[in-house]
Design a protein around this motif. Structure first.
Motif, PDB file in Angstrom:
ATOM      1  N   ASP A 396      -0.236   3.075  16.678  1.00  8.72           N
ATOM      2  CA  ASP A 396       0.975   3.903  16.708  1.00  8.72           C
ATOM      3  C   ASP A 396       0.947   4.962  15.618  1.00  8.72           C
ATOM      4  N   GLY A 397      -0.168   5.026  14.876  1.00  9.31           N
ATOM      5  CA  GLY A 397      -0.300   6.013  13.820  1.00  9.31           C
ATOM      6  C   GLY A 397       0.362   5.612  12.525  1.00  9.31           C
ATOM      7  N   VAL A 398       0.871   4.373  12.452  1.00 11.21           N
ATOM      8  CA  VAL A 398       1.574   3.915  11.240  1.00 11.21           C
ATOM      9  C   VAL A 398       1.108   2.527  10.814  1.00 11.21           C
ATOM     10  N   HIS A 399       1.078   1.594  11.771  1.00 15.37           N
ATOM     11  CA  HIS A 399       0.835   0.191  11.443  1.00 15.37           C
ATOM     12  C   HIS A 399      -0.566  -0.257  11.840  1.00 15.37           C
ATOM     13  N   GLY A 400      -1.583   0.396  11.292  1.00 20.15           N
ATOM     14  CA  GLY A 400      -2.948  -0.027  11.527  1.00 20.15           C
ATOM     15  C   GLY A 400      -3.498   0.381  12.874  1.00 20.15           C
ATOM     16  N   SER A 401      -4.755  -0.045  13.135  1.00 21.39           N
ATOM     17  CA  SER A 401      -5.455   0.307  14.375  1.00 21.39           C
ATOM     18  C   SER A 401      -6.182  -0.916  14.926  1.00 21.39           C
ATOM     19  N   ARG A 402      -6.321  -0.918  16.244  1.00 20.46           N
ATOM     20  CA  ARG A 402      -7.086  -1.965  16.917  1.00 20.46           C
ATOM     21  C   ARG A 402      -8.092  -1.280  17.835  1.00 20.46           C
ATOM     22  N   PHE A 403      -9.371  -1.494  17.523  1.00 20.83           N
ATOM     23  CA  PHE A 403     -10.441  -0.956  18.363  1.00 20.83           C
ATOM     24  C   PHE A 403     -10.930  -2.063  19.284  1.00 20.83           C
TER      25      PHE A 403
END
Length: 411
Positions: A396-403
């Protein structure tokens, strides 16, 4: 047939000829000239084309021997006078005829009529009519008829000019493209050669650092570990560059084998212990209960580097004390989904596709510095695609990333 009806028939014929795509430019001009000669009641005629403003070239003529002849516009000739003055020229008397030095002597009659073909006040051609049948003169009515006819010749001449201009530009563009392709091949070959040559000395540095790590202790060991981590990262970058080039060329061959996903994750985590420790980032693996007997059909070395690249990015973009989660799960139809989850700054939605492009730089981190995905994610995308799998980022551009990426299961 009266004059108006004859003129209308000639205009119709000239228009039809100009628009006939089956005819070549030369055939069009020859037919148009024949129609004009017939309409004007003359025995001879020609159409000259202006070439680069320096000479006139005969493109159509009642005498085939004259086609292709060129006349410099600097000469003292009737056609040159018309070109320079952009005016119609009508000669009816011998005295007027002798005003020009370069007028052929083989004409039987004195009268001749020349009309410039103008387009945007620029002479693009000249129509010449001679040997008037009957009275040796061109009347005002004849001059008006030729003026009307010449207006319909413009389309044929201008279309030819535009075609020639387009053909020339196309030829120049092709030459430039060929030159650029040659330069690109040279650049690619030089780039690949340099990258390939880097592997040798870099491997030697890494080997010597490994030996040095057994002889150093205490606080100095931290510097050795840091140097080894940097060299490992550089080595992966070099390997990514080489494999990206091979995959783009289609020359990279996959060494497919059965792989236990849990073993792949454990090995990738083991290789990144040093960097995660130096960044104070904890790594957690999640192995599903249904993992027993679950195997992927893939190139082990490539998938291991995909996981390492994703984990390295997750560690680098995580704050000290944060956690990175890596795991997998079976998905249908007959695939295994791997994922890497971090609590970093996240990636805005507009960059979810761009992060997989070469040398992409994304926004700003929370500390205000720019960061780049470099080549790691480009390699990941190409490596996964070579396994007929897919890769994406969820954030969401705020709470981390999941690849997440998928590879085929071994069935």
């Amino acid at each position: 047939m009266d004059t108006d009806e004859k003129l209308l028939r000639s205009l119709t014929s000239i228009t039809r000829t100009s628009n006939d795509s089956r005819l070549s430019f030369e055939e069009k001009l020859q037919r148009i000239l024949s129609e004009m000669v017939s309409c004007m009641g003359t025995e001879r005629g020609s159409i000259m084309i202006a070439k680069r403003g320096r000479f006139l070239s005969v493109a159509a003529s009642t005498d085939p021997r004259l086609i292709g002849e060129k006349q410099p516009v600097s000469e003292d000739a009737p056609s040159c006078w018309v070109f320079k003055n952009k005016k119609m020229l009508a000669i009816g008397k011998t005295a007027d005829r002798k005003a020009f030095c370069n007028r052929f002597d083989h004409y039987r009659k004195d009268a001749f009529l020349l009309m410039p073909v103008l387009n945007q006040n620029r002479v693009i051609g000249i129509i010449t009519l001679t040997e008037k049948i009957g009275a040796d003169r061109f009347t005002k009515a004849d001059q008006q008829i030729l003026l009307t006819l010449s207006a319909h010749v413009i389309s044929a001449l201008e279309n030819h000019r535009l075609t020639e201009s387009l053909r020339k530009k196309k030829r120049l563009l092709k030459q430039k493209n060929e030159k650029l392709q040659k330069l690109e091949r040279i650049r690619t070959e030089l780039f690949n050669m340099l990258i390939h040559d880097l592997k040798g000395p870099l491997s030697e540095v890494i080997a010597n650092i490994d030996i040095l790590s057994y002889t150093v202790n205490g606080d100095n060991l931290e510097y050795v570990d840091s140097a080894r981590t940097g060299c490992d990262t550089l080595f992966r970058m070099v390997a990514d560059l080489l494999d990206i080039a091979r995959m783009e060329e289609g020359s990279l061959k996959l060494a497919m084998e059965k792989i236990a996903p849990s073993d792949l994750i454990r090995e990738s985590l083991a290789r990144l212990q040093a960097i995660s420790k130096s960044r104070n980032v904890r790594m957690i693996q999640k192995i599903p209960d249904v993992s027993a007997g679950l195997e992927a059909n893939a190139d082990r070395a490539l998938l291991l580097r995909v996981l390492q690249n994703l984990l390295t990015n997750a560690i680098q973009f995580s704050d000290p004390g944060e956690t990175v989660v890596v795991g997998f799960e079976p998905v249908e139809p007959h695939q295994i989904l791997f994922y890497v989850q971090d609590n970093g700054p996240g990636i805005p939605a507009q960059y979810h596709d761009a992060v997989f492009d070469k040398f992409t730089q994304i926004g700003a981190r929370r500390d205000g510095r720019k960061y780049s995905t470099g080549l790691g994610l480009t390699f990941c995308r190409m490596a996964v695609s070579s396994h007929q799998g897919t890769i994406r980022v969820i954030s969401d551009g705020v709470h981390g990333s999941r690849f997440e990426f998928t590879v085929p299961r071994h069935i």
